[in-house]
Design a protein around this motif. Structure first.
Motif, mmCIF file in Angstrom:
data_model
loop_
_atom_site.group_PDB
_atom_site.id
_atom_site.type_symbol
_atom_site.label_atom_id
_atom_site.label_comp_id
_atom_site.label_asym_id
_atom_site.label_seq_id
_atom_site.Cartn_x
_atom_site.Cartn_y
_atom_site.Cartn_z
ATOM 1 N N GLU A 180 -76.642 1.085 -47.347
ATOM 2 C CA GLU A 180 -77.385 -0.006 -47.728
ATOM 3 C C GLU A 180 -76.941 -1.328 -47.828
ATOM 4 O O GLU A 180 -77.686 -2.313 -47.547
ATOM 5 C CB GLU A 180 -77.968 0.444 -48.978
ATOM 6 C CG GLU A 180 -78.994 -0.453 -49.672
ATOM 7 C CD GLU A 180 -79.443 -0.113 -51.100
ATOM 8 O OE1 GLU A 180 -80.058 -0.873 -51.793
ATOM 9 O OE2 GLU A 180 -79.280 0.938 -51.399
ATOM 10 N N TYR A 225 -77.838 7.736 -43.389
ATOM 11 C CA TYR A 225 -77.098 6.889 -42.546
ATOM 12 C C TYR A 225 -76.094 7.455 -41.735
ATOM 13 O O TYR A 225 -75.555 8.714 -42.132
ATOM 14 C CB TYR A 225 -76.172 5.750 -43.637
ATOM 15 C CG TYR A 225 -76.898 4.778 -44.491
ATOM 16 C CD1 TYR A 225 -77.719 3.668 -43.881
ATOM 17 C CD2 TYR A 225 -77.056 5.251 -45.971
ATOM 18 C CE1 TYR A 225 -78.442 3.085 -44.820
ATOM 19 C CE2 TYR A 225 -78.226 4.396 -46.485
ATOM 20 C CZ TYR A 225 -78.797 3.479 -46.078
ATOM 21 O OH TYR A 225 -79.571 2.817 -46.888
ATOM 22 N N GLU A 263 -73.658 -3.662 -42.516
ATOM 23 C CA GLU A 263 -74.387 -3.429 -41.103
ATOM 24 C C GLU A 263 -73.455 -4.153 -40.035
ATOM 25 O O GLU A 263 -72.508 -4.921 -40.422
ATOM 26 C CB GLU A 263 -75.797 -4.085 -41.229
ATOM 27 C CG GLU A 263 -75.562 -5.698 -41.365
ATOM 28 C CD GLU A 263 -76.886 -6.215 -41.356
ATOM 29 O OE1 GLU A 263 -77.738 -5.967 -40.361
ATOM 30 O OE2 GLU A 263 -77.337 -6.945 -42.370
ATOM 31 N N ASN A 318 -78.361 -3.069 -34.053
ATOM 32 C CA ASN A 318 -78.181 -3.301 -35.501
ATOM 33 C C ASN A 318 -77.931 -1.833 -35.955
ATOM 34 O O ASN A 318 -78.867 -0.934 -35.859
ATOM 35 C CB ASN A 318 -79.443 -4.033 -35.897
ATOM 36 C CG ASN A 318 -79.300 -5.284 -35.538
ATOM 37 O OD1 ASN A 318 -78.922 -5.783 -34.649
ATOM 38 N ND2 ASN A 318 -80.201 -6.058 -36.341
ATOM 39 N N LYS A 346 -77.062 0.054 -39.557
ATOM 40 C CA LYS A 346 -76.750 0.288 -40.947
ATOM 41 C C LYS A 346 -75.879 1.298 -41.389
ATOM 42 O O LYS A 346 -76.335 2.366 -41.296
ATOM 43 C CB LYS A 346 -78.174 0.319 -41.508
ATOM 44 C CG LYS A 346 -79.132 -0.817 -41.603
ATOM 45 C CD LYS A 346 -78.820 -2.097 -42.636
ATOM 46 C CE LYS A 346 -79.105 -1.684 -43.755
ATOM 47 N NZ LYS A 346 -78.865 -2.765 -44.811
#
Length: 382
Positions: free
Chosen positions: A91, A38, A94, A86, A88
């Motif tokens: 997990e 991420y 967002e 978008n 992230k």
């Protein structure tokens, strides 16, 4: 202790059980973050370019009547040029950003920025959203405009948006899903400023509270029943909104499918009430209520011939009255449309059809005038 504070406290206590149930999943989410990479980015875009031609009597392509006869009745137009991101962050976390660059063609005040929110998902039972987003209050609020079965959203969608229940609003929302016996249920609870997007602050100290519940009645035919309700205060006046809707999707053959949407809404039109001079309106905001219903059947035939994916035929019928108790003027709208889909998930789309408006009373030099608008729309999305 006043009623507004009690409502806020009840709202918090209603969410507490979901938070407590979610805590056991936080550590699991954190361990997943260590495994995953991420942040993750996903870019999105949408272009809707149109040709418009009005066949109404001295009515321009925007639906405005001109008694002088000096009117633009054919034009090319960029309806939407959206760019979105978008992200992230983990997990469970967002961030979503969406802008409509086509809004630069006119006064940009209160426009351009559409989505700007963060969302944290604890588990399937609860996720929290805060910022500027489209709160769940009907079928259309949960469907992007690029995959709806008509040229645009319904008249009731935009009118309820002006009154703070639909479209892009600033606030917070809790969403999730669970089962009641064998029936899957989705819910949404929202608290909103209620004065639209891109506002510096709330227009008053009142807030609008809304909820939506969707019950999956049949998995085979995808029959869903939605119920909506809302309550709030605007400039110390009590306002409300309610609605019900049903969707279904029937597979007729391997290539033919038929889906249907029916939606009804009713509520206080406080936007209209406060826009009128005090001397020309009644003293009670409850006298100004809007209501409407639409039917949207859609027949889809899967072609899969070269680049052509499918052919769709739809015809939405809507009746809407912005003030059925005082100075009623019902608007009936027919929107027959044929659509050619190229690629999967409406990657490319060519639409052609009409928007036919009929009013109980024509009002000269206004948008409340009978019109026949022809449209050809090119849609490209990524």
């Amino acid at each position: 202790m006043n009623k507004t504070l009690l409502i806020k406290i009840a709202f918090v206590f209603l969410l507490l059980p979901f938070f407590m149930n979610a805590q056991g999943n936080v550590n699991q989410a954190e361990s997943s973050e260590e495994i995953g990479k991420y942040p993750q980015f996903q870019f999105k875009g949408l272009l809707q370019a149109r040709y418009l031609e009005s066949f109404g009597d001295n009515v321009d392509v925007l639906g405005m009547h001109h008694s002088t006869g000096d009117v633009t009745q054919s034009s090319f137009d960029i309806k939407r040029m959206r760019v979105g991101l978008n992200t992230k962050l983990s997990e469970a976390t967002e961030v979503v950003i969406l802008v409509n660059l086509a809004d630069f063609k006119s006064d940009t005040k209160g426009k351009v920025l559409e989505n700007a929110y963060g969302k944290y998902t604890f588990n399937k039972y609860i996720a929290l959203t805060g910022g500027q987003f489209r709160p769940a209050f009907g079928i259309e609020e949960l469907v992007p405009v690029d995959i709806i079965k008509s040229f645009d959203f319904s008249n009731q969608y935009y009118e309820f948006g002006k009154n703070g229940w639909t479209s892009f609003q600033i606030g917070a929302s809790a969403t999730g899903a669970f089962d009641i016996g064998k029936i899957p249920v989705n819910y949404a609870l929202s608290v909103l400023n209620g004065n639209g997007k891109n506002q510096e602050m709330d227009k008053d100290n009142g807030k609008q509270y809304s909820t939506r519940w969707v019950f999956e009645l049949s998995k085979t035919h995808k029959i869903n029943l939605g119920l909506n309700g809302g309550y709030g205060k605007v400039f110390k006046e009590k306002v409300f909104a309610v609605g019900a809707d049903i969707t279904s999707d029937f597979k007729l053959t391997d290539r033919f499918t038929f889906d249907l949407q029916i939606e009804y809404k009713q509520g206080t039109n406080h936007n209209l009430y406060f826009s009128l001079p005090a001397e020309s309106r009644t003293p009670n905001v409850a006298d100004y209520q809007m209501r409407g219903i639409y039917f949207l059947p859609n027949l889809r035939y899967v072609v899969n011939y070269k680049k052509l994916t499918s052919l769709e035929l739809s015809c939405r019928y809507e009746t809407f009255d912005p003030s059925y108790k005082v100075d009623s003027n019902v608007r009936q709208t027919y929107t027959p449309m044929i659509s050619l889909e190229f690629g999967k998930a409406y990657l490319g789309r060519i639409e052609m059809g009409f928007e036919i408006d009929r009013f109980d009373r024509n009002i000269p030099d206004s948008a409340y005038y009978n019109d026949n608008l022809f449209l050809i729309q090119l849609q490209l999305r990524l």
